[in-house]
Design a protein around this motif. Sequence first.
Motif, mmCIF file in Angstrom:
data_model
loop_
_atom_site.group_PDB
_atom_site.id
_atom_site.type_symbol
_atom_site.label_atom_id
_atom_site.label_comp_id
_atom_site.label_asym_id
_atom_site.label_seq_id
_atom_site.Cartn_x
_atom_site.Cartn_y
_atom_site.Cartn_z
ATOM 1 N N ALA A 12 0.679 -0.929 0.025
ATOM 2 C CA ALA A 12 0.209 0.258 -0.171
ATOM 3 C C ALA A 12 0.347 1.140 0.103
ATOM 4 O O ALA A 12 1.923 1.178 0.701
ATOM 5 C CB ALA A 12 -0.806 -0.224 1.649
ATOM 6 N N ASP A 13 0.041 2.231 -0.761
ATOM 7 C CA ASP A 13 0.954 3.780 -0.285
ATOM 8 C C ASP A 13 1.096 4.075 0.745
ATOM 9 O O ASP A 13 -0.696 4.180 1.582
ATOM 10 C CB ASP A 13 0.367 5.280 -1.554
ATOM 11 C CG ASP A 13 0.656 4.013 -2.827
ATOM 12 O OD1 ASP A 13 2.372 4.186 -2.667
ATOM 13 O OD2 ASP A 13 -0.528 4.844 -3.405
ATOM 14 N N VAL A 14 1.725 4.590 1.637
ATOM 15 C CA VAL A 14 1.453 5.173 2.561
ATOM 16 C C VAL A 14 2.090 6.501 3.111
ATOM 17 O O VAL A 14 3.005 7.170 2.173
ATOM 18 C CB VAL A 14 3.059 4.974 3.767
ATOM 19 C CG1 VAL A 14 3.038 5.216 4.985
ATOM 20 C CG2 VAL A 14 2.577 3.109 3.829
ATOM 21 N N SER A 34 -8.710 2.510 2.484
ATOM 22 C CA SER A 34 -8.359 3.372 3.057
ATOM 23 C C SER A 34 -7.930 2.600 4.380
ATOM 24 O O SER A 34 -8.796 2.929 4.893
ATOM 25 C CB SER A 34 -8.401 4.891 3.289
ATOM 26 O OG SER A 34 -7.624 5.125 2.141
ATOM 27 N N GLY A 35 -6.318 1.945 5.009
ATOM 28 C CA GLY A 35 -6.063 2.555 6.281
ATOM 29 C C GLY A 35 -6.170 3.238 7.501
ATOM 30 O O GLY A 35 -5.791 3.769 6.594
ATOM 31 N N VAL A 90 -2.844 4.358 3.221
ATOM 32 C CA VAL A 90 -2.661 3.577 4.783
ATOM 33 C C VAL A 90 -1.941 4.999 4.350
ATOM 34 O O VAL A 90 -1.207 5.875 4.697
ATOM 35 C CB VAL A 90 -1.433 2.686 5.359
ATOM 36 C CG1 VAL A 90 -1.147 2.935 6.647
ATOM 37 C CG2 VAL A 90 -1.852 1.358 4.754
ATOM 38 N N TYR A 91 -2.929 5.603 5.096
ATOM 39 C CA TYR A 91 -2.950 7.132 6.349
ATOM 40 C C TYR A 91 -2.082 6.977 7.399
ATOM 41 O O TYR A 91 -2.618 6.225 8.603
ATOM 42 C CB TYR A 91 -4.122 8.031 6.611
ATOM 43 C CG TYR A 91 -4.615 8.393 5.396
ATOM 44 C CD1 TYR A 91 -4.173 9.462 4.261
ATOM 45 C CD2 TYR A 91 -5.449 7.589 4.362
ATOM 46 C CE1 TYR A 91 -4.503 9.697 3.188
ATOM 47 C CE2 TYR A 91 -5.834 7.668 2.962
ATOM 48 C CZ TYR A 91 -5.801 9.491 2.555
ATOM 49 O OH TYR A 91 -5.974 8.734 2.013
ATOM 50 N N SER A 114 9.267 4.249 4.678
ATOM 51 C CA SER A 114 8.069 3.612 4.678
ATOM 52 C C SER A 114 6.874 4.441 3.232
ATOM 53 O O SER A 114 6.219 4.200 2.677
ATOM 54 C CB SER A 114 7.489 3.133 5.413
ATOM 55 O OG SER A 114 6.309 3.635 6.513
ATOM 56 N N ALA A 115 6.853 5.271 3.778
ATOM 57 C CA ALA A 115 5.897 6.122 3.325
ATOM 58 C C ALA A 115 6.574 7.162 1.675
ATOM 59 O O ALA A 115 6.278 7.566 1.183
ATOM 60 C CB ALA A 115 5.517 7.230 3.696
ATOM 61 N N GLY A 116 8.294 6.786 1.625
ATOM 62 C CA GLY A 116 8.762 7.436 0.351
ATOM 63 C C GLY A 116 8.872 9.226 0.480
ATOM 64 O O GLY A 116 8.720 9.392 -0.647
ATOM 65 N N PHE A 117 9.456 9.379 1.631
ATOM 66 C CA PHE A 117 8.871 10.931 2.664
ATOM 67 C C PHE A 117 7.592 10.968 2.346
ATOM 68 O O PHE A 117 7.796 12.681 1.768
ATOM 69 C CB PHE A 117 10.206 11.138 1.696
ATOM 70 C CG PHE A 117 11.908 10.327 2.622
ATOM 71 C CD1 PHE A 117 11.699 11.403 3.610
ATOM 72 C CD2 PHE A 117 11.574 9.649 2.069
ATOM 73 C CE1 PHE A 117 12.587 10.405 4.794
ATOM 74 C CE2 PHE A 117 12.936 8.442 3.109
ATOM 75 C CZ PHE A 117 13.580 9.519 3.856
#
Length: 332
Positions: free
Chosen positions: A232-234, A258-259, A303-304, A324-327
Amino acid sequence: MTKIVKSDNLKDAARCLKEGGLVVIPTETVYGLGADSSNADAIDKIYKAKGRPSDNPLIIHITDKSDVDNIACDISQDARRLMDKFWPGPLTVILKKQPHIIDKVTAGLETVAVRMPSHPTANKIIKMSGVYVAAPSANLSGSPSPTVLKHVADDMMGRVDYIVDGNDSTIGLESTIVDMSGDVPQLLRPGAITYDMLKEIVPDVIYGNSHTDDDAVPKCPGMKYTHYSPKADVIVVEGDKEAVSAYIKNCLETNNNSGVLTYKGGKYEKAAFVIDAGYNMTEYAKNLFAALRTFDEHGVSIVYAEFANEFGMGEAVKNRLYKSAGFNVIKL
Ligand code: TXA
Ligand code: MG
């Protein structure tokens, strides 16, 4: 075939380590993918099992402080003070290596990373094996480090000889890495031993270049690779709790798969899945990697992650979460 064994049944797994096999061992930080640090073929197997680039060196795990003198040389008084204070525990020290340490472990560097874990099962199996154990985190390269048995098995079943069940990792983020091989101590990777804790023992410690971009030659080579990324995109949402909550609720109106990773509680009726990261940064650290993997198991696409910038353990959480969020960080 991979066998899962309990901490009261370590004989075969310890022998396997001695004979050049791969054994996942539990530690207090994250699970490690262990092999005999003096056996080049065994080290090759680690890189293969993880799919890890071989220019990323490994940490050697020991069980007695005096073992460090069999691995490293020119150890400063400051380095000894750190080891006396924080070993056994979640601190990895970079030191000048002894000539016999094989290049495959250090990726050709003149330095070596050494750590003495505090997890009783880690100590037991390393001692029983009679070898010093090189071990990266036991995840496939790029994924979050595993902190619970299920996540180890997801990545490593069929790739290793044994997995030792040592219960959930109590810390949940990898060890602090401090480089003591140069003139000035450098913190390369934040962890449960915080910058302030290091500074009490070695006041001249500075932050190293652990956040470097890919072009620089990093002091901590592993830091240049994609890390801790779930499928997932964080998106990190950081700031005042109420503003963070309002922002995420607004996003959930349009993104219905979304999570949400909540910090200090929170209700999100429109989220597909919610996980509570805890009420302080120690809890957040323990829960973060397992939560990222659990979101993937539930198939959410975004994921928020609620976050608040805090010192101490918060620095280590921030380092892993941002990566993990790629900044991708929304600051409110
Ligand atoms: O908590 C931990 O440290 C866990 C457990 C299993 O002990 N291990 C762990 O290993 O996180 P790994 O391989 O995932 O991360 C080790 C990091 C990498 O970023 C690597 O580049 C860095 O340590 N490293 C190893 N040797 C180094 C050296 N000589 N100089 C600078 N960095 C080094
Ligand atoms: Mg790792």
